[in-house]
Design a protein around this motif. Structure first.
Motif, mmCIF file in Angstrom:
data_model
loop_
_atom_site.group_PDB
_atom_site.id
_atom_site.type_symbol
_atom_site.label_atom_id
_atom_site.label_comp_id
_atom_site.label_asym_id
_atom_site.label_seq_id
_atom_site.Cartn_x
_atom_site.Cartn_y
_atom_site.Cartn_z
ATOM 1 N N UNK A 35 0.563 -0.817 0.311
ATOM 2 C CA UNK A 35 0.169 -0.488 0.141
ATOM 3 C C UNK A 35 0.679 1.753 0.548
ATOM 4 N N UNK A 36 0.911 2.485 -1.213
ATOM 5 C CA UNK A 36 1.620 3.576 -0.526
ATOM 6 C C UNK A 36 1.059 4.445 -0.531
ATOM 7 N N UNK A 37 1.740 5.050 1.146
ATOM 8 C CA UNK A 37 1.878 5.812 1.638
ATOM 9 C C UNK A 37 1.282 7.193 1.304
ATOM 10 N N UNK A 38 0.445 7.990 2.470
ATOM 11 C CA UNK A 38 0.554 9.321 1.315
ATOM 12 C C UNK A 38 0.939 10.270 1.248
ATOM 13 N N UNK A 39 1.129 11.600 0.252
ATOM 14 C CA UNK A 39 1.984 12.284 0.435
ATOM 15 C C UNK A 39 2.049 13.120 1.870
ATOM 16 N N UNK A 40 3.514 13.377 2.025
ATOM 17 C CA UNK A 40 3.958 13.999 3.257
ATOM 18 C C UNK A 40 2.647 15.300 3.376
ATOM 19 N N UNK A 41 2.936 15.802 4.447
ATOM 20 C CA UNK A 41 2.117 17.346 4.927
ATOM 21 C C UNK A 41 3.369 18.062 5.331
ATOM 22 N N UNK A 42 4.643 17.670 6.086
ATOM 23 C CA UNK A 42 5.741 18.698 5.603
ATOM 24 C C UNK A 42 7.192 18.022 5.803
ATOM 25 N N UNK A 43 7.949 19.083 5.508
ATOM 26 C CA UNK A 43 9.429 18.574 4.620
ATOM 27 C C UNK A 43 10.381 17.399 5.852
ATOM 28 N N UNK A 44 10.617 16.573 5.860
ATOM 29 C CA UNK A 44 11.296 15.811 6.827
ATOM 30 C C UNK A 44 12.534 16.640 7.116
ATOM 31 N N UNK A 45 13.341 17.229 8.764
ATOM 32 C CA UNK A 45 14.239 17.876 8.385
ATOM 33 C C UNK A 45 15.635 16.928 8.042
ATOM 34 N N UNK A 46 15.624 15.457 7.813
ATOM 35 C CA UNK A 46 16.166 14.767 6.901
ATOM 36 C C UNK A 46 16.749 14.876 5.811
ATOM 37 N N UNK A 47 15.671 15.795 5.100
ATOM 38 C CA UNK A 47 15.527 15.576 3.427
ATOM 39 C C UNK A 47 16.863 16.922 3.596
ATOM 40 N N UNK A 48 18.074 16.964 2.705
ATOM 41 C CA UNK A 48 19.583 18.126 2.761
ATOM 42 C C UNK A 48 19.224 18.257 1.568
ATOM 43 N N UNK A 49 18.933 17.091 0.687
ATOM 44 C CA UNK A 49 19.315 16.815 -0.159
ATOM 45 C C UNK A 49 18.898 16.195 -2.082
ATOM 46 N N UNK A 50 18.249 17.016 -3.415
ATOM 47 C CA UNK A 50 17.320 16.156 -4.179
ATOM 48 C C UNK A 50 17.304 14.730 -4.039
ATOM 49 N N UNK A 51 18.505 14.164 -3.837
ATOM 50 C CA UNK A 51 18.238 12.644 -4.007
ATOM 51 C C UNK A 51 17.531 11.914 -2.980
#
Length: 365
Positions: free
Chosen positions: A1-17
């Motif tokens: 089952x696919x997860x729903x879209x995030x409502x906020x960006x996790x602080x661990x997202x540092x790069x496009x990758x």
């Protein structure tokens, strides 16, 4: 089952990758394959990425960095940075808001957006949602009157340029997409092609060559015909050869986009950054040259600018952001790329885009 879209960006997202994994968790296997797969064994996709690693940046110190800016003027419109969202079809496969979310994000970051002929939202509705320059990507259809109407619709809706894709008279064979058994879900279609009659059916034993599809494929004379339809700037997307670039300029086009279709049409092509110097030399400054393919970071953008490009188009990265978090994700991807570009400029002693040239690069094996 696919997860729903995030409502906020996790602080661990540092790069496009970092967005790629988040996107994959939120898409079914078929949609993921359609949006990301390359042709054949995807060697062109891999080459687009590895090509950037053959260039290194040259640190320059103690330069005057005052008055710096990434702003650029293209065809009479101003962008905050030399970054546009590439034309990606059927964006509702990635997120329910599809192209509308991408338009909102591009507007928030003052980035350009190129809208696909095969968008899953009407081009007029995308224009209504945007407050940033939009360009319309055109596939010349077998029905030239329908094509004429598409151009007129884009012009009437306020699009600022026409981007005619010339490297895909047929779709590539995307093996990963076939293996995933992809089929369009209900409610997702190329809404701007409604009413287009299909081409005549091919003979039962025909594969591709000799079929009505290729018989009606665009030719060089179609560029001259397209020029008569609009006063908007026309860019040709899909140029990977210097002779083709010279011929396009001679046909009266206003810009070149170096692109191998993100590796989605013909496998075993060179990287776009490898083809870029030849095409810049062939054009000789007569028209702007842009690049589409493999860009994943601000340093990638810097390298293309140093080799003579005026701006870049990004495709898969913003789709990952769209799938992960809708408009917020796309905006964050654009912000990351611009921030990385500014750091690269500062540390190579280039306060403005005009200061970036080949002296900032080293070629490595």
């Amino acid at each position: 089952m696919a997860l729903p879209p995030l409502s906020e960006i996790p602080p661990t997202v540092a790069s496009v990758d970092d967005y790629e994994g988040l996107a994959r968790e939120r898409l079914d296997a078929g949609s993921w394959a359609y949006l990301t797969a390359g042709a054949g064994d995807e060697s062109t996709v891999a080459e687009n990425r590895s090509g950037f690693a053959r260039w290194q940046l040259r640190t320059r110190v103690l330069r005057n960095l005052s008055g710096g800016s990434t702003a650029i003027d293209l065809f009479g419109t101003r962008l905050a940075a030399p970054i546009l969202l590439a034309p990606v079809a059927f964006q509702k496969l990635a997120h329910p808001d599809g192209e509308l979310a991408a338009a909102v994000a591009a507007s928030a970051l003052q980035a350009g957006m190129v809208v696909s002929t095969q968008a899953s939202v009407a081009i007029e509705d995308i224009a209504a949602a945007a407050s940033t320059p939009l360009w319309f990507q055109l596939y010349i259809q077998h029905d030239r009157d329908f094509t004429r109407a598409l151009v007129a619709r884009a012009e009437a809706a306020g699009y600022a340029a026409i981007v005619v894709t010339v490297d895909a008279p047929t779709s590539g064979r995307r093996d990963a997409e076939q293996r995933a058994g992809f089929a369009f879900p209900p409610g997702i279609e190329a809404v701007n092609l409604r009413g287009l009659a299909p081409p005549p059916r091919a003979a039962a034993d025909a594969l591709l060559l000799g079929t009505p599809l290729l018989d009606a494929a665009p030719r060089w004379e179609d560029l001259a015909w397209l020029r008569t339809l609009t006063r908007l700037p026309i860019l040709v997307k899909g140029i990977m050869d210097g002779d083709d670039a010279r011929r396009a300029v001679a046909a009266g086009i206003d810009g070149i986009i170096v692109s191998n279709h993100g590796g989605r049409t013909l496998d075993s092509q060179p990287a776009t950054i490898a083809a870029l110097p030849e095409i810049v030399a062939a054009v000789g400054g007569q028209v702007p040259v842009l690049v589409d393919g493999g860009i994943r970071s601000g340093t990638d953008i810097f390298k293309t600018l140093a080799l003579g490009a005026r701006a870049v188009l990004v495709g898969r990265p913003f789709v990952y952001g769209l799938a992960a978090a809708g408009a917020v994700g796309v905006a964050h991807v654009l912000r990351i790329l611009r921030a990385e570009l500014e750091v690269a400029m500062a540390l190579t002693g280039c306060p403005t885009l005009a200061a970036i040239d080949t002296d900032a690069l080293r070629r490595c094996s």
